[in-house]
Design a protein around this motif. Structure first.
Motif, short mmCIF file in Angstrom:
data_model
loop_
_atom_site.label_atom_id
_atom_site.label_comp_id
_atom_site.label_asym_id
_atom_site.label_seq_id
_atom_site.Cartn_x
_atom_site.Cartn_y
_atom_site.Cartn_z
N PRO A 176 29.00 5.90 56.97
CA PRO A 176 29.03 6.74 55.76
C PRO A 176 27.65 6.93 55.14
O PRO A 176 26.84 5.99 55.10
CB PRO A 176 29.97 5.97 54.82
N GLY A 177 27.41 8.13 54.67
CA GLY A 177 26.14 8.44 54.00
C GLY A 177 26.33 8.66 52.51
O GLY A 177 27.40 8.39 51.96
N ARG A 178 25.29 9.17 51.88
CA ARG A 178 25.32 9.44 50.43
C ARG A 178 25.79 10.87 50.20
O ARG A 178 25.31 11.81 50.83
CB ARG A 178 23.94 9.24 49.82
N LEU A 179 26.70 11.02 49.25
CA LEU A 179 27.24 12.34 48.93
C LEU A 179 26.32 13.07 47.96
O LEU A 179 25.69 12.45 47.09
CB LEU A 179 28.64 12.21 48.32
N PRO A 180 26.24 14.40 48.07
CA PRO A 180 25.49 15.17 47.08
C PRO A 180 26.24 15.23 45.76
O PRO A 180 27.40 14.81 45.66
CB PRO A 180 25.39 16.55 47.73
N ALA A 181 25.59 15.77 44.74
CA ALA A 181 26.26 15.97 43.45
C ALA A 181 27.43 16.93 43.64
O ALA A 181 27.39 17.82 44.50
CB ALA A 181 25.27 16.54 42.44
N PRO A 182 28.50 16.77 42.87
CA PRO A 182 29.66 17.66 43.00
C PRO A 182 29.27 19.12 42.85
O PRO A 182 28.48 19.48 41.98
CB PRO A 182 30.57 17.21 41.85
N ARG A 183 29.81 19.96 43.70
CA ARG A 183 29.50 21.39 43.65
C ARG A 183 30.40 22.08 42.63
O ARG A 183 31.56 21.74 42.47
CB ARG A 183 29.66 22.01 45.03
N GLN A 184 29.83 23.07 41.95
CA GLN A 184 30.52 23.76 40.88
C GLN A 184 31.02 25.13 41.34
O GLN A 184 30.37 25.80 42.14
CB GLN A 184 29.59 23.92 39.66
#
Length: 287
Positions: A11-19
């Motif tokens: 598992p990697g790091r998720l980006p900020a939630p998309r709007q």
């Protein structure tokens, strides 16, 4: 880089939630733990089919746009960004975003990931393969499609797996006709895959789609006589074979989404949404 010393994904790091702009209509399940049960069946009027086609065309266009960026050094999160911007740019909602808590606008399944890979900071390497799975929701209808792509110069067995998985889908679509049982679809896929010694994933299947993201209709990708639903004109569903170079057994990551082959062998997938016609089938997820 999210791979272990053996080169397998972690598992990697998720980006900020998309709007998503407020003006874009959301599916009913967004903000809820699960979708409401489907009560509309799997047959659609010609007008409804055209609405599914419009959604499917957007999903296919998003895959086309993201695939143009596939190369060594690109992250799966970047592919998801391209998908997200394409879908919302066409006034649609990316169906996976918020579906049962899924955090992204597409699924990006790399190498041993069978399906439902979550886009993150995973960097694509030369020789990888990556599956892009996109569903768009527009005017009350979902259109669902996916395709697998090679990253740079891939090994011959990787290239052949991708090519033959695409062919398995094409052969399956040719079996669709009113009056036939859905099992003929899986029989065609399994018979073709066995010629090359490929595994055919059984526990993840095609499904009814349209008013609901998943209607409850099951389309098996292997010879499964117990699935005996009769195909009728106006029925809409996906076919999405997942073939592997090894086992069909799988493990589920702690994120409750990412499904990987237990032996970490490579796997590929292709998918279209289609409608049963009087003579056969018509694909609804073309750009």
């Amino acid at each position: 880089m999210p791979k272990d010393p053996a080169g397998h994904l972690i598992p990697g790091r998720l980006p900020a939630p998309r709007q998503v702009p407020a003006a874009i209509v959301r599916p009913e399940y967004v903000g809820r733990a699960a979708p409401r049960p489907n009560t509309g069946g799997d047959r659609y009027s010609p007008e409804e089919v055209e609405r599914i086609r419009a959604s499917g065309r957007i999903a296919a266009g998003a895959i086309e746009a993201a695939s143009a960026a596939i190369r060594p050094g690109v992250t799966t999160a970047e592919l998801d960004r391209i998908v997200h911007e394409y879908v919302i740019g066409h006034g649609a909602y990316p169906s996976t975003l918020g579906y049962r808590g899924f955090p992204a606008s597409s699924c990006t399944s790399v190498n041993e990931v069978i399906c439902h890979g979550i886009p993150d900071d995973t960097v694509l390497d030369e020789g990888d393969l990556v599956n892009l799975d996109v569903t768009a929701y527009l005017d009350g209808m979902h259109g669902d499609t996916n395709a697998t792509f090679l990253v740079g110069d891939a090994a011959e067995e990787t290239r052949l797996l991708v090519e033959r998985t695409r062919e398995a889908l094409a052969r399956a679509i040719k079996t669709v006709a009113p009056g036939r049982r859905v099992n003929v679809i899986g029989r065609a896929i399994e018979a073709y895959a066995k010629r090359f010694g490929y595994g055919v994933v059984r526990d993840y299947t095609g499904h009814g789609v349209g008013r609901a993201f998943h209607t409850g209709l099951v389309i098996p990708h292997y010879d499964a006589p117990e699935h005996d639903t009769i195909m009728e004109p106006g029925m809409v569903f996906t076919i999405e074979p997942m073939l592997t170079l090894g086992t069909t057994e799988w493990d589920l990551w702690a994120d409750d989404w990412t499904v990987v082959t237990r032996d970490r062998s490579l796997t590929a997938q292709f998918e279209h949404t289609l409608v049963v016609t009087e003579r056969g089938a018509e694909i609804l997820t073309l750009p």
